[in-house]
Scaffold this motif. Structure first.
Motif, mmCIF file in Angstrom:
data_model
loop_
_atom_site.group_PDB
_atom_site.id
_atom_site.type_symbol
_atom_site.label_atom_id
_atom_site.label_comp_id
_atom_site.label_asym_id
_atom_site.label_seq_id
_atom_site.Cartn_x
_atom_site.Cartn_y
_atom_site.Cartn_z
ATOM 1 N N VAL A 34 0.860 -1.179 0.000
ATOM 2 C CA VAL A 34 0.000 0.000 0.000
ATOM 3 C C VAL A 34 0.901 1.234 0.000
ATOM 4 C CG1 VAL A 34 -1.749 1.309 1.265
ATOM 5 C CG2 VAL A 34 -1.847 -1.195 1.233
ATOM 6 N N GLY A 35 0.776 2.051 -1.027
ATOM 7 C CA GLY A 35 1.597 3.251 -1.096
ATOM 8 C C GLY A 35 1.213 4.106 -2.274
ATOM 9 N N THR A 36 2.040 5.093 -2.549
ATOM 10 C CA THR A 36 1.829 5.998 -3.681
ATOM 11 C C THR A 36 3.163 6.246 -4.356
ATOM 12 O OG1 THR A 36 0.071 7.082 -2.414
ATOM 13 C CG2 THR A 36 0.813 8.171 -4.422
ATOM 14 N N LEU A 37 3.170 6.092 -5.667
ATOM 15 C CA LEU A 37 4.387 6.276 -6.457
ATOM 16 C C LEU A 37 4.356 7.635 -7.139
ATOM 17 C CD1 LEU A 37 7.003 5.069 -7.715
ATOM 18 C CD2 LEU A 37 5.553 4.252 -9.598
ATOM 19 N N PHE A 38 5.474 8.353 -7.038
ATOM 20 C CA PHE A 38 5.640 9.631 -7.711
ATOM 21 C C PHE A 38 6.800 9.505 -8.691
ATOM 22 C CE2 PHE A 38 3.474 10.512 -3.799
ATOM 23 C CZ PHE A 38 2.551 11.485 -4.142
ATOM 24 N N ARG A 39 6.493 9.749 -9.973
ATOM 25 C CA ARG A 39 7.494 9.591 -11.034
ATOM 26 C C ARG A 39 7.773 10.951 -11.664
ATOM 27 N NH1 ARG A 39 9.795 5.739 -14.349
ATOM 28 N NH2 ARG A 39 10.268 6.422 -16.480
ATOM 29 N N PRO A 40 9.037 11.339 -11.760
ATOM 30 C CA PRO A 40 9.372 12.645 -12.348
ATOM 31 C C PRO A 40 9.120 12.679 -13.852
ATOM 32 C CG PRO A 40 11.207 11.730 -11.075
ATOM 33 C CD PRO A 40 10.215 10.636 -11.272
ATOM 34 N N THR A 41 9.192 13.872 -14.384
ATOM 35 C CA THR A 41 9.112 14.057 -15.828
ATOM 36 C C THR A 41 10.374 13.514 -16.498
ATOM 37 O OG1 THR A 41 7.795 16.040 -15.514
ATOM 38 C CG2 THR A 41 8.856 15.790 -17.639
ATOM 39 N N GLY A 42 10.212 12.833 -17.637
ATOM 40 C CA GLY A 42 11.363 12.359 -18.388
ATOM 41 C C GLY A 42 11.371 10.855 -18.530
ATOM 42 N N PRO A 43 12.313 10.345 -19.328
ATOM 43 C CA PRO A 43 12.328 8.910 -19.644
ATOM 44 C C PRO A 43 12.972 8.028 -18.579
ATOM 45 C CG PRO A 43 14.065 10.035 -20.849
ATOM 46 C CD PRO A 43 13.297 11.100 -20.139
ATOM 47 N N PHE A 69 15.547 6.732 -13.157
ATOM 48 C CA PHE A 69 15.701 7.727 -12.106
ATOM 49 C C PHE A 69 16.252 7.083 -10.832
ATOM 50 C CE2 PHE A 69 11.941 9.040 -14.592
ATOM 51 C CZ PHE A 69 12.373 10.283 -15.029
ATOM 52 N N PRO A 70 16.994 7.846 -10.031
ATOM 53 C CA PRO A 70 17.210 7.391 -8.655
ATOM 54 C C PRO A 70 15.847 7.134 -8.018
ATOM 55 C CG PRO A 70 18.435 9.414 -9.119
ATOM 56 C CD PRO A 70 17.518 9.200 -10.272
ATOM 57 N N THR A 71 15.732 6.062 -7.273
ATOM 58 C CA THR A 71 14.427 5.670 -6.751
ATOM 59 C C THR A 71 14.514 5.434 -5.250
ATOM 60 O OG1 THR A 71 13.849 4.665 -8.863
ATOM 61 C CG2 THR A 71 12.534 4.017 -6.959
ATOM 62 N N ALA A 72 13.645 6.115 -4.505
ATOM 63 C CA ALA A 72 13.634 6.038 -3.045
ATOM 64 C C ALA A 72 12.341 5.400 -2.558
ATOM 65 C CB ALA A 72 13.796 7.422 -2.435
ATOM 66 N N ILE A 73 12.458 4.549 -1.551
ATOM 67 C CA ILE A 73 11.306 4.090 -0.782
ATOM 68 C C ILE A 73 11.232 4.965 0.462
ATOM 69 C CG2 ILE A 73 10.294 2.187 0.518
ATOM 70 C CD1 ILE A 73 11.718 0.257 -1.350
ATOM 71 N N ALA A 92 10.245 13.777 -6.065
ATOM 72 C CA ALA A 92 9.972 13.656 -7.495
ATOM 73 C C ALA A 92 10.177 14.983 -8.207
ATOM 74 C CB ALA A 92 8.552 13.143 -7.718
ATOM 75 N N ALA A 93 9.900 16.093 -7.521
ATOM 76 C CA ALA A 93 10.146 17.410 -8.105
ATOM 77 C C ALA A 93 11.633 17.675 -8.300
ATOM 78 C CB ALA A 93 9.543 18.503 -7.217
ATOM 79 N N ARG A 94 12.485 16.867 -7.685
ATOM 80 C CA ARG A 94 13.931 17.001 -7.818
ATOM 81 C C ARG A 94 14.544 15.840 -8.602
ATOM 82 N NH1 ARG A 94 15.849 20.884 -4.115
ATOM 83 N NH2 ARG A 94 17.866 20.501 -5.093
ATOM 84 N N GLY A 95 13.731 15.185 -9.430
ATOM 85 C CA GLY A 95 14.248 14.158 -10.311
ATOM 86 C C GLY A 95 14.452 12.806 -9.672
ATOM 87 N N ILE A 96 13.789 12.552 -8.532
ATOM 88 C CA ILE A 96 13.917 11.280 -7.819
ATOM 89 C C ILE A 96 12.569 10.570 -7.850
ATOM 90 C CG2 ILE A 96 14.367 10.205 -5.579
ATOM 91 C CD1 ILE A 96 16.073 12.780 -4.958
ATOM 92 N N GLN A 97 12.533 9.381 -8.406
ATOM 93 C CA GLN A 97 11.321 8.567 -8.344
ATOM 94 C C GLN A 97 11.139 8.103 -6.896
ATOM 95 O OE1 GLN A 97 9.499 5.280 -11.291
ATOM 96 N NE2 GLN A 97 11.524 4.776 -10.507
#
Length: 443
Positions: free
Chosen positions: A154-163, A166-170, A188-193
Motif C-alpha cells: 500500500v503506497g503511492t508512487l511519484f514519477r518525475p518528468t522524463g524517460p 531515475f534514482p528511486t527512493a522508498i 519527485a520534483a527534484r528528479g527522484i522517483q
C-alpha cells in the motif's frame, strides 16, 4: 497595492522546497511595516507576523532585514512560513494531507501609521496596505502520481518528468504511520522517483506498528528492483524516526538488495512498539517480525528499565532517560543492536542535537562508528543540527509544533529543538539528501 506600497513575492508560485524572495517598496522612509502571513490548512488557519523597519528608500528585503518584533527575529523571508502557528479554533497538523492541493499563503503588509523618520518633519506613514500570495506546490506539473495496491503493498508512487531511469527512493513514515506523500512528491520534483510506502495506519493495513513483518518491505524492495527500473539497479531506503530505525534494519537484513539508506532522526537499536503499540501488546511488545518470529528488541524484559514514558508516566528524576537505562542491560543491548556494518553502500543520517523524542544524534554516531570500525568504504554523511529536535520535516512548513500529542497513543511529548533550528535543519537536509540520493544512484 494601495497608497504606493508594494509587496512582492518572487517567484509567487513554486514547489514547496523552493525559497522565495519577499520585498516591500514604497513605504515611508524609516517606517515600521507589519507583514502577516496566513495559510489555510486542513484544520484551519495558521499564521505568522513580523514587523520590519524600512530603509531610507522605503524598502525592505526579508532576506536582508531582520524583524524588529514579531513571531521570529531573523532575516529569512521563509520565516513567514516556518514560524506560523495555529490560529484560534484551528486543529490538526501542519503537514499537507492532500498533495494535489497547493498551499496558498496570503500576505498582508501595512505601514504602522505615524511611524517613519521624524527628522523629515512630516506626518510619517499613513497606514498604506499591500497584498500578495505565495503558492507552495506539493505536486508539481509533470510529476505523475499513482496509487500502489499490489501484492499487499500500500503506497503511492511519484514519477518525475522524463524517460528515466531515475534514482528511486522508498519513503517510510515514523510512529504516526500513514503514507508520506508530501516528501515523496518533493523528491519527485527534484528528479527522484519516490515510492511513499505505508506499513500501518493506511488503507488496508493494521492500525498499529506491533508485529510488522519485514517480508512486507522485502516485497516492496523487489517491486522497485523488478518493476520501476531504478538507477543503480536498486532502491534507496529513507525513513523518519521509526522509519529511520527501519532503514538501518532493512539495510542490515537485505544488504545486497538496497543501494543506499538515508535515515532521518533514526535509532541504532531495534525498539519495542512504544507509543505506536497495539494496546493488546503494550509498549514493550515487538515492533518487527521475520519468518513469523519477533525480532529481539531493547524493551523485551529489560532488566534495567523500571519506567517508561509512553503512557505519560513521569521520569523518576529530571535526567532519567529510558534509552540510556535500556543500554545497561548488556545482553539485551547486544541482541537488539542493528548490525549496520553488514551494509556496504552509501549511508546518510539526519539528526537533531536537541532531539527530545529519542537520541537520534547519538544513534547516528553509534551506527557511523560501527561502520568505520568495520572498514566501510562507501560515503558516510552525518547532518547533525544544533537547535534541531526530532521534528526535522520538509522545507518551509511550520516548525513550531514542538510539544505534540502522539497520533496513536494520545500521549503528550516533546520533539525538542527550536522553530528556527528545526526549520533550518529541514531546508538544509532536504537539499543535501536529494544530492546524496543522486550521488548514490550515479556511483
Amino acid at each position: 497595492m494601495s497608497g504606493g506600497l508594494e509587496l512582492r513575492v518572487d517567484p509567487p508560485v513554486a514547489p514547496l522546497w523552493q525559497r522565495r524572495a519577499i520585498t516591500v517598496r514604497g513605504a515611508a522612509p524609516g517606517a515600521l511595516v507589519t507583514i502577516r502571513a496566513t495559510t489555510r490548512r486542513s484544520g484551519g488557519d495558521w499564521a505568522a507576523q513580523a514587523s520590519y523597519l524600512a530603509d531610507a528608500d522605503g524598502r525592505i528585503d526579508l532576506d536582508r532585514d531582520a524583524p524588529v518584533s514579531g513571531d521570529f527575529r531573523t532575516a529569512d523571508a521563509m520565516g513567514l512560513c516556518w514560524a506560523q502557528r495555529r490560529e484560534p479554533g484551528t486543529s490538526g497538523p501542519a503537514e499537507p494531507l492532500d498533495v494535489g492541493e497547493s498551499l496558498v499563503t496570503r500576505l498582508h503588509a501595512r505601514e504602522e501609521p505615524g511611524t517613519g523618520l521624524p527628522e523629515l518633519g512630516d506626518t510619517g506613514a499613513r497606514g498604506a496596505e499591500a497584498h500578495a500570495e505565495l503558492v507552495q506546490q506539493l505536486l508539481v506539473p509533470g510529476v505523475e502520481r499513482r496509487e500502489l495496491r499490489h501484492d499487499g503493498l500500500v503506497g503511492t508512487l511519484f514519477r518525475p518528468t522524463g524517460p528515466g531511469p531515475f534514482p528511486t527512493a522508498i519513503v517510510l513514515n515514523g510512529s504516526g504511520g500513514g503514507i508520506n506523500e508530501a516528501r515523496a512528491a518533493q523528491y519527485a520534483a527534484r528528479g527522484i522517483q519516490a515510492l511513499a510506502l505505508g506499513y500501518f495506519r493506511a488503507p488496508g493495513l493494521p492500525e498499529y506498528l506491533s508485529r510488522t513483518p519485514l517480508e512486507y518491505f522485502e516485497r516492496a524492495i523487489e517491486f522497485v528492483r523488478d518493476g520501476l527500473d531504478p538507477a543503480g539497479g536498486a532502491p534507496i531506503v529513507t525513513g523518519q524516526s521509526r522509519g529511520g530505525e527501519l532503514s538501518l534494519l532493512l539495510a542490515a537484513r537485505f544488504p545486497e538488495r538496497i543501494l543506499a539508506i538515508a535515515g532521518f532522526v533514526p535509532g541504532a537499536y531495534v525498539f519495542g512498539a512504544q507509543g505506536a503499540a497495539d494496546p493488546a501488546e503494550g509498549w514493550d511488545g515487538p515492533s518487527w517480525t521475520h519468518g513469523g518470529e519477533p525480532l529481539e528488541h531493547l524493551w523485551h524484559d529489560n532488566a534495567e528499565v523500571e519506567w517508561q514514558p509512553w503512557n505519560d508516566e513521569p521520569p523518576p528524576t529530571r535526567h532519567a532517560d529510558v534509552y540510556v537505562d535500556g543500554l545497561r542491560d548488556r545482553r539485551l543491548a547486544l541482541a537488539s543492536r542493528i548490525p549496520i556494518e553488514r551494509f556496504a553502500g552509501p549511508v546518510a543520517f539526519v539528526s537533531g542535537l536537541d532531539d527530545r523524542a529519542w537520541p537520534s544524534s547519538g544513534a547516528s554516531r553509534m551506527a557511523l562508528a560501527s561502520l568505520a570500525r568495520h572498514g566501510h568504504r562507501a560515503e558516510r554523511l552525518h547532518l547533525d543540527y544544533e537547535d534541531a529536535g526530532h521534528g526535522i520535516g520538509l522545507p518551509h512548513l511550520p516548525s513550531t509544533d514542538i510539544e505534540r500529542v502522539h497520533p496513536v497513543s494520545g500521549v503528550r511529548y516533546s520533539n525538542g529543538g527550536t522553530p528556527r533550528g528545526n526549520a533550518r535543519a529541514g531546508a538544509d537536509s532536504f537539499e543535501q539528501i536529494c544530492a546524496f540520493i543522486h550521488r548514490a544512484a550515479a556511483a
